[in-house]
Design a protein around this motif. Structure first.
Motif, PDB file in Angstrom:
ATOM      1  N   GLY A  89       0.880  -0.850   0.117  1.00  0.00           N
ATOM      2  CA  GLY A  89       0.134  -0.038   0.057  1.00  0.00           C
ATOM      3  C   GLY A  89       0.934   0.942   0.249  1.00  0.00           C
ATOM      4  N   ASP A  90       1.814   0.941   0.652  1.00  0.00           N
ATOM      5  CA  ASP A  90       3.322   2.478   0.488  1.00  0.00           C
ATOM      6  C   ASP A  90       3.918   2.542  -0.608  1.00  0.00           C
ATOM      7  OD1 ASP A  90       2.350   2.883   3.373  1.00  0.00           O
ATOM      8  OD2 ASP A  90       3.439   1.902   3.748  1.00  0.00           O
ATOM      9  N   LEU A  91       3.257   1.639  -1.589  1.00  0.00           N
ATOM     10  CA  LEU A  91       4.410   1.889  -2.722  1.00  0.00           C
ATOM     11  C   LEU A  91       3.782   2.795  -3.689  1.00  0.00           C
ATOM     12  CD1 LEU A  91       6.043  -1.587  -3.703  1.00  0.00           C
ATOM     13  CD2 LEU A  91       7.247   0.271  -2.659  1.00  0.00           C
ATOM     14  N   ASP A  92       4.490   3.494  -4.604  1.00  0.00           N
ATOM     15  CA  ASP A  92       3.863   4.035  -5.939  1.00  0.00           C
ATOM     16  C   ASP A  92       4.315   3.511  -7.236  1.00  0.00           C
ATOM     17  OD1 ASP A  92       2.135   6.201  -6.840  1.00  0.00           O
ATOM     18  OD2 ASP A  92       4.202   7.193  -6.818  1.00  0.00           O
ATOM     19  N   TYR A  93       3.797   3.305  -7.933  1.00  0.00           N
ATOM     20  CA  TYR A  93       4.367   2.841  -9.417  1.00  0.00           C
ATOM     21  C   TYR A  93       4.357   3.863 -10.044  1.00  0.00           C
ATOM     22  CZ  TYR A  93       3.939   0.936 -13.999  1.00  0.00           C
ATOM     23  OH  TYR A  93       4.675  -0.223 -15.012  1.00  0.00           O
ATOM     24  N   THR A  94       5.701   4.037 -10.533  1.00  0.00           N
ATOM     25  CA  THR A  94       5.420   5.001 -12.073  1.00  0.00           C
ATOM     26  C   THR A  94       5.753   4.626 -13.109  1.00  0.00           C
ATOM     27  OG1 THR A  94       6.618   6.618 -10.141  1.00  0.00           O
ATOM     28  CG2 THR A  94       6.585   7.266 -12.822  1.00  0.00           C
ATOM     29  N   ASN A  95       5.371   4.799 -14.618  1.00  0.00           N
ATOM     30  CA  ASN A  95       6.009   3.968 -15.872  1.00  0.00           C
ATOM     31  C   ASN A  95       6.046   5.365 -16.846  1.00  0.00           C
ATOM     32  OD1 ASN A  95       5.357   3.165 -18.387  1.00  0.00           O
ATOM     33  ND2 ASN A  95       2.843   2.316 -18.795  1.00  0.00           N
ATOM     34  N   PHE A  96       7.355   5.481 -16.906  1.00  0.00           N
ATOM     35  CA  PHE A  96       8.045   6.043 -17.960  1.00  0.00           C
ATOM     36  C   PHE A  96       7.927   5.723 -19.484  1.00  0.00           C
ATOM     37  CE2 PHE A  96      10.138   6.600 -13.641  1.00  0.00           C
ATOM     38  CZ  PHE A  96       9.997   7.317 -13.460  1.00  0.00           C
ATOM     39  N   ILE A  97       7.209   4.649 -19.857  1.00  0.00           N
ATOM     40  CA  ILE A  97       6.991   4.311 -20.940  1.00  0.00           C
ATOM     41  C   ILE A  97       8.191   2.925 -21.353  1.00  0.00           C
ATOM     42  CG2 ILE A  97       7.143   5.109 -23.551  1.00  0.00           C
ATOM     43  CD1 ILE A  97       4.269   5.792 -21.841  1.00  0.00           C
ATOM     44  N   VAL A  98       9.329   3.729 -21.642  1.00  0.00           N
ATOM     45  CA  VAL A  98      10.323   2.852 -22.263  1.00  0.00           C
ATOM     46  C   VAL A  98      10.488   1.821 -20.249  1.00  0.00           C
ATOM     47  CG1 VAL A  98      10.594   3.510 -23.865  1.00  0.00           C
ATOM     48  CG2 VAL A  98      11.918   4.323 -21.689  1.00  0.00           C
ATOM     49  N   GLY A 100      12.843  -0.954 -13.310  1.00  0.00           N
ATOM     50  CA  GLY A 100      12.370  -2.021 -14.123  1.00  0.00           C
ATOM     51  C   GLY A 100      12.507  -1.037 -15.680  1.00  0.00           C
ATOM     52  N   PHE A 101      13.113  -2.152 -16.226  1.00  0.00           N
ATOM     53  CA  PHE A 101      13.532  -1.777 -17.730  1.00  0.00           C
ATOM     54  C   PHE A 101      14.003  -2.434 -18.445  1.00  0.00           C
ATOM     55  CE2 PHE A 101      17.502  -0.902 -21.016  1.00  0.00           C
ATOM     56  CZ  PHE A 101      15.451   0.494 -21.188  1.00  0.00           C
ATOM     57  N   LEU A 102      13.153  -3.387 -19.365  1.00  0.00           N
ATOM     58  CA  LEU A 102      13.391  -4.236 -20.937  1.00  0.00           C
ATOM     59  C   LEU A 102      12.959  -5.459 -20.343  1.00  0.00           C
ATOM     60  CD1 LEU A 102      16.489  -3.617 -22.671  1.00  0.00           C
ATOM     61  CD2 LEU A 102      14.378  -2.797 -23.679  1.00  0.00           C
ATOM     62  N   GLY A 103      12.072  -5.101 -19.169  1.00  0.00           N
ATOM     63  CA  GLY A 103      10.944  -7.203 -19.439  1.00  0.00           C
ATOM     64  C   GLY A 103      11.727  -7.343 -17.390  1.00  0.00           C
ATOM     65  N   ARG A 104      12.769  -6.634 -17.355  1.00  0.00           N
ATOM     66  CA  ARG A 104      13.584  -6.862 -15.972  1.00  0.00           C
ATOM     67  C   ARG A 104      12.641  -5.927 -15.010  1.00  0.00           C
ATOM     68  NH1 ARG A 104      18.784 -10.144 -17.163  1.00  0.00           N
ATOM     69  NH2 ARG A 104      18.361 -10.826 -19.359  1.00  0.00           N
ATOM     70  N   VAL A 105      13.347  -5.974 -13.357  1.00  0.00           N
ATOM     71  CA  VAL A 105      13.136  -5.885 -11.952  1.00  0.00           C
ATOM     72  C   VAL A 105      14.448  -5.916 -11.779  1.00  0.00           C
ATOM     73  CG1 VAL A 105      11.469  -5.852 -10.337  1.00  0.00           C
ATOM     74  CG2 VAL A 105      10.296  -5.704 -12.430  1.00  0.00           C
ATOM     75  N   THR A 106      14.888  -5.333 -10.667  1.00  0.00           N
ATOM     76  CA  THR A 106      15.601  -5.146 -10.020  1.00  0.00           C
ATOM     77  C   THR A 106      15.483  -4.299  -9.046  1.00  0.00           C
ATOM     78  OG1 THR A 106      17.574  -5.013 -11.951  1.00  0.00           O
ATOM     79  CG2 THR A 106      17.972  -4.537  -9.628  1.00  0.00           C
ATOM     80  N   VAL A 107      15.315  -5.321  -7.405  1.00  0.00           N
ATOM     81  CA  VAL A 107      14.761  -3.998  -6.240  1.00  0.00           C
ATOM     82  C   VAL A 107      16.122  -3.536  -5.615  1.00  0.00           C
ATOM     83  CG1 VAL A 107      14.270  -4.540  -3.544  1.00  0.00           C
ATOM     84  CG2 VAL A 107      13.689  -5.803  -5.950  1.00  0.00           C
ATOM     85  N   VAL A 108      16.244  -2.315  -5.479  1.00  0.00           N
ATOM     86  CA  VAL A 108      17.571  -1.379  -4.582  1.00  0.00           C
ATOM     87  C   VAL A 108      17.472  -1.492  -3.618  1.00  0.00           C
ATOM     88  CG1 VAL A 108      18.054  -0.536  -7.341  1.00  0.00           C
ATOM     89  CG2 VAL A 108      16.387   0.747  -5.739  1.00  0.00           C
ATOM     90  N   ASP A 109      16.232  -1.419  -2.756  1.00  0.00           N
ATOM     91  CA  ASP A 109      16.111  -0.895  -1.046  1.00  0.00           C
ATOM     92  C   ASP A 109      15.502  -2.384  -0.722  1.00  0.00           C
ATOM     93  OD1 ASP A 109      15.752   0.165   1.158  1.00  0.00           O
ATOM     94  OD2 ASP A 109      14.485   1.276   0.399  1.00  0.00           O
ATOM     95  N   GLU A 110      16.507  -2.981  -0.319  1.00  0.00           N
ATOM     96  CA  GLU A 110      17.091  -4.072   0.113  1.00  0.00           C
ATOM     97  C   GLU A 110      16.135  -4.132   1.483  1.00  0.00           C
ATOM     98  OE1 GLU A 110      18.155  -7.390  -1.103  1.00  0.00           O
ATOM     99  OE2 GLU A 110      18.675  -5.979  -2.974  1.00  0.00           O
ATOM    100  N   GLU A 111      16.750  -3.202   1.914  1.00  0.00           N
ATOM    101  CA  GLU A 111      15.765  -2.831   3.266  1.00  0.00           C
ATOM    102  C   GLU A 111      14.659  -2.659   3.442  1.00  0.00           C
ATOM    103  OE1 GLU A 111      17.893   0.395   5.468  1.00  0.00           O
ATOM    104  OE2 GLU A 111      19.167  -0.291   5.481  1.00  0.00           O
ATOM    105  N   TRP A 112      13.983  -1.772   2.719  1.00  0.00           N
ATOM    106  CA  TRP A 112      12.191  -1.633   2.428  1.00  0.00           C
ATOM    107  C   TRP A 112      11.603  -3.507   2.609  1.00  0.00           C
ATOM    108  CZ3 TRP A 112       8.182  -3.866  -0.156  1.00  0.00           C
ATOM    109  CH2 TRP A 112       6.440  -3.096  -0.122  1.00  0.00           C
ATOM    110  N   GLN A 113      11.810  -4.309   1.764  1.00  0.00           N
ATOM    111  CA  GLN A 113      10.982  -5.384   2.816  1.00  0.00           C
ATOM    112  C   GLN A 113      12.208  -6.010   4.437  1.00  0.00           C
ATOM    113  OE1 GLN A 113      14.402  -5.674   0.757  1.00  0.00           O
ATOM    114  NE2 GLN A 113      13.169  -6.342  -1.639  1.00  0.00           N
TER     115      GLN A 113
END
Length: 94
Positions: free
Chosen positions: A50-59, A75-88
């Motif tokens: 619920g605290d996540l905000d999704y932003t679409n930049f087209i590419v 995410g880019f080209l079908g791949r998603v990278t998690v950068v904030d390891e502490e968030w989970q």
């Protein structure tokens, strides 16, 4: 020659837009990073997301934590990278 370059550029942008990850791809990648011993019910997962905000930049796309104002994944080209390891692992609404 210029038309070929423009055609290749348009094709590349079209492919990037077509393979842009959606919010469900981001959620799947983030929940895949949770510790193995962690189990969340569907309600708990919805509360966490619920605290996540999704932003679409087209590419490309990104999610950010609206409470801490940090980027959680991109995410880019079908791949998603998690950068904030502490968030989970942070408590919900700390």
């Amino acid at each position: 020659m210029n038309k070929l370059i423009l055609l290749l550029l348009a094709a590349g942008l079209g492919y990037a837009a077509y393979t842009n990850p959606d919010i469900n791809d981001h959620r799947e990648a983030i929940s895949g990073q949770w510790p193995e011993q962690a189990f969340y019910t569907d309600e708990q997962q919805e509360e966490r997301f619920g605290d996540l905000d999704y932003t679409n930049f087209i590419v490309g796309s990104a999610t950010k934590d609206t409470v801490k104002m940090t980027m959680v994944s991109y995410g880019f080209l079908g791949r998603v990278t998690v950068v904030d390891e502490e968030w989970q692992t942070r408590p919900v609404h700390d």
